[in-house]
Design a protein around this motif. Sequence first.
Motif, PDB file in Angstrom:
ATOM      1  N   ILE A 206       0.841  -1.204   0.000  1.00 56.23           N
ATOM      2  CA  ILE A 206       0.000   0.000   0.000  1.00 56.23           C
ATOM      3  C   ILE A 206       0.875   1.253   0.000  1.00 56.23           C
ATOM      4  N   LEU A 207       1.958   1.254   0.783  1.00 54.55           N
ATOM      5  CA  LEU A 207       2.845   2.420   0.841  1.00 54.55           C
ATOM      6  C   LEU A 207       3.537   2.664  -0.493  1.00 54.55           C
ATOM      7  N   ASN A 208       3.982   1.601  -1.161  1.00 51.11           N
ATOM      8  CA  ASN A 208       4.631   1.777  -2.460  1.00 51.11           C
ATOM      9  C   ASN A 208       3.670   2.325  -3.494  1.00 51.11           C
ATOM     10  N   VAL A 209       2.429   1.820  -3.498  1.00 49.71           N
ATOM     11  CA  VAL A 209       1.426   2.330  -4.435  1.00 49.71           C
ATOM     12  C   VAL A 209       1.128   3.792  -4.130  1.00 49.71           C
ATOM     13  N   SER A 214       0.885   9.215  -5.378  1.00 49.91           N
ATOM     14  CA  SER A 214       0.572  10.451  -4.660  1.00 49.91           C
ATOM     15  C   SER A 214       1.764  11.164  -4.051  1.00 49.91           C
ATOM     16  N   GLY A 215       2.932  10.534  -4.029  1.00 50.18           N
ATOM     17  CA  GLY A 215       4.128  11.227  -3.584  1.00 50.18           C
ATOM     18  C   GLY A 215       4.488  11.038  -2.126  1.00 50.18           C
ATOM     19  N   ALA A 216       5.569  11.715  -1.721  1.00 48.34           N
ATOM     20  CA  ALA A 216       6.202  11.491  -0.425  1.00 48.34           C
ATOM     21  C   ALA A 216       5.331  11.902   0.754  1.00 48.34           C
ATOM     22  N   LEU A 217       4.626  13.035   0.662  1.00 48.29           N
ATOM     23  CA  LEU A 217       3.823  13.505   1.782  1.00 48.29           C
ATOM     24  C   LEU A 217       2.686  12.533   2.074  1.00 48.29           C
ATOM     25  N   ALA A 218       1.977  12.107   1.037  1.00 50.58           N
ATOM     26  CA  ALA A 218       0.902  11.127   1.209  1.00 50.58           C
ATOM     27  C   ALA A 218       1.464   9.815   1.747  1.00 50.58           C
ATOM     28  N   PHE A 219       2.664   9.443   1.296  1.00 49.88           N
ATOM     29  CA  PHE A 219       3.335   8.233   1.770  1.00 49.88           C
ATOM     30  C   PHE A 219       3.526   8.291   3.282  1.00 49.88           C
ATOM     31  N   ILE A 221       1.994  10.216   5.557  1.00 49.73           N
ATOM     32  CA  ILE A 221       0.707  10.229   6.261  1.00 49.73           C
ATOM     33  C   ILE A 221       0.117   8.822   6.302  1.00 49.73           C
ATOM     34  N   MET A 222       0.132   8.140   5.170  1.00 46.41           N
ATOM     35  CA  MET A 222      -0.384   6.777   5.101  1.00 46.41           C
ATOM     36  C   MET A 222       0.445   5.831   5.965  1.00 46.41           C
ATOM     37  N   PHE A 223       1.756   6.043   6.005  1.00 50.52           N
ATOM     38  CA  PHE A 223       2.658   5.236   6.825  1.00 50.52           C
ATOM     39  C   PHE A 223       2.206   5.275   8.280  1.00 50.52           C
ATOM     40  N   PHE A 224       1.961   6.466   8.805  1.00 46.40           N
ATOM     41  CA  PHE A 224       1.543   6.621  10.201  1.00 46.40           C
ATOM     42  C   PHE A 224       0.188   5.959  10.444  1.00 46.40           C
ATOM     43  N   MET A 225      -0.777   6.209   9.568  1.00 47.63           N
ATOM     44  CA  MET A 225      -2.124   5.663   9.746  1.00 47.63           C
ATOM     45  C   MET A 225      -2.117   4.133   9.712  1.00 47.63           C
ATOM     46  N   LEU A 226      -1.378   3.563   8.759  1.00 47.77           N
ATOM     47  CA  LEU A 226      -1.351   2.107   8.635  1.00 47.77           C
ATOM     48  C   LEU A 226      -0.597   1.450   9.780  1.00 47.77           C
ATOM     49  N   GLU A 227       0.414   2.135  10.331  1.00 46.58           N
ATOM     50  CA  GLU A 227       1.132   1.569  11.469  1.00 46.58           C
ATOM     51  C   GLU A 227       0.206   1.428  12.670  1.00 46.58           C
TER      52      GLU A 227
END
Length: 282
Positions: A206-209, A214-219, A221-227
């Motif tokens: 999911i993070l790679n997609v 969507s780029g680094a900022l979305a990455f 934000i998603m990283f924190f939420m998914l963790e």
Amino acid sequence: YNNNVYADMGPKPKIVLSFSGLEDRTYYVTLLSKKRSAGPYRAYDEDNGEEKSLHVIADLSEEQKEAIGQKFYGYVDSDGFYFLQYIVQCKNNQPFQWGYYPPYEFKVLIYLPEDDKFVASQQSYTRYAFSSYYHVEVADDGAQVNITQVTKNYDHTKEILNLLARIALTIAIEIGLAFAFRYGSKKHLLIIGATNLVTQIGLNIILNVTNYTSGALAFLIMFFMLEVVVFVAEAIIYAIAFPKIEKTQGKTVFNFIKPILYALAANALSFGVGFFVSTYMF
């Protein structure tokens, strides 16, 4: 003139062109746009009140920039694509990058000052990812210079290797921490390994997609939420499984809380290491 005034405004879509065939040459590159504007960049049209707003990224005097700009203003594309007044000077196959509101559909245009000649791609291309990479092959047979091929150049191999490295690193960290919590039995490690294999593969895909589209900022934000989601899932699994392994179900509150504390500590540590690796190494 604006020497990329927008360059420091955070993560942004970009188009990067690498080149071959332009060794020992100085050349100027732009992307001709299907539309008359892209973000702050617009085609110059005196009749319709559009003013000149030339952006030349080059180590040149203002007079030299103006002279290069006049060359591009005079270029007329056969397909009606527009010059958006953005030019980058490159040398010796140096890459070109348009990092703030590049046009969605574009043609590649190169100016060769030594020959006083333009070379353009025959067809148009589009942004296909948040960071779109293309490779431009230029052929010079001594009589003519042409763009022979433009191909997508996204480094999928690197991304796959990065993904596998993050998964392996996370599992190694969480298994290592398991011994500190005295979860070192074969059954403990099998559950930890299997659980992390599932959660980390899902998380990292999911993070790679997200990073691709969507780029680094979305990455991040998603990283924190998914963790957070991964922590909750792992805490539930460990809180159910570990007391069964140790035959301590219902004995004390600590036997229930300890697996949750382990999941919290393991995910906090792997998140910190993963954040550092994703931000500063990959």
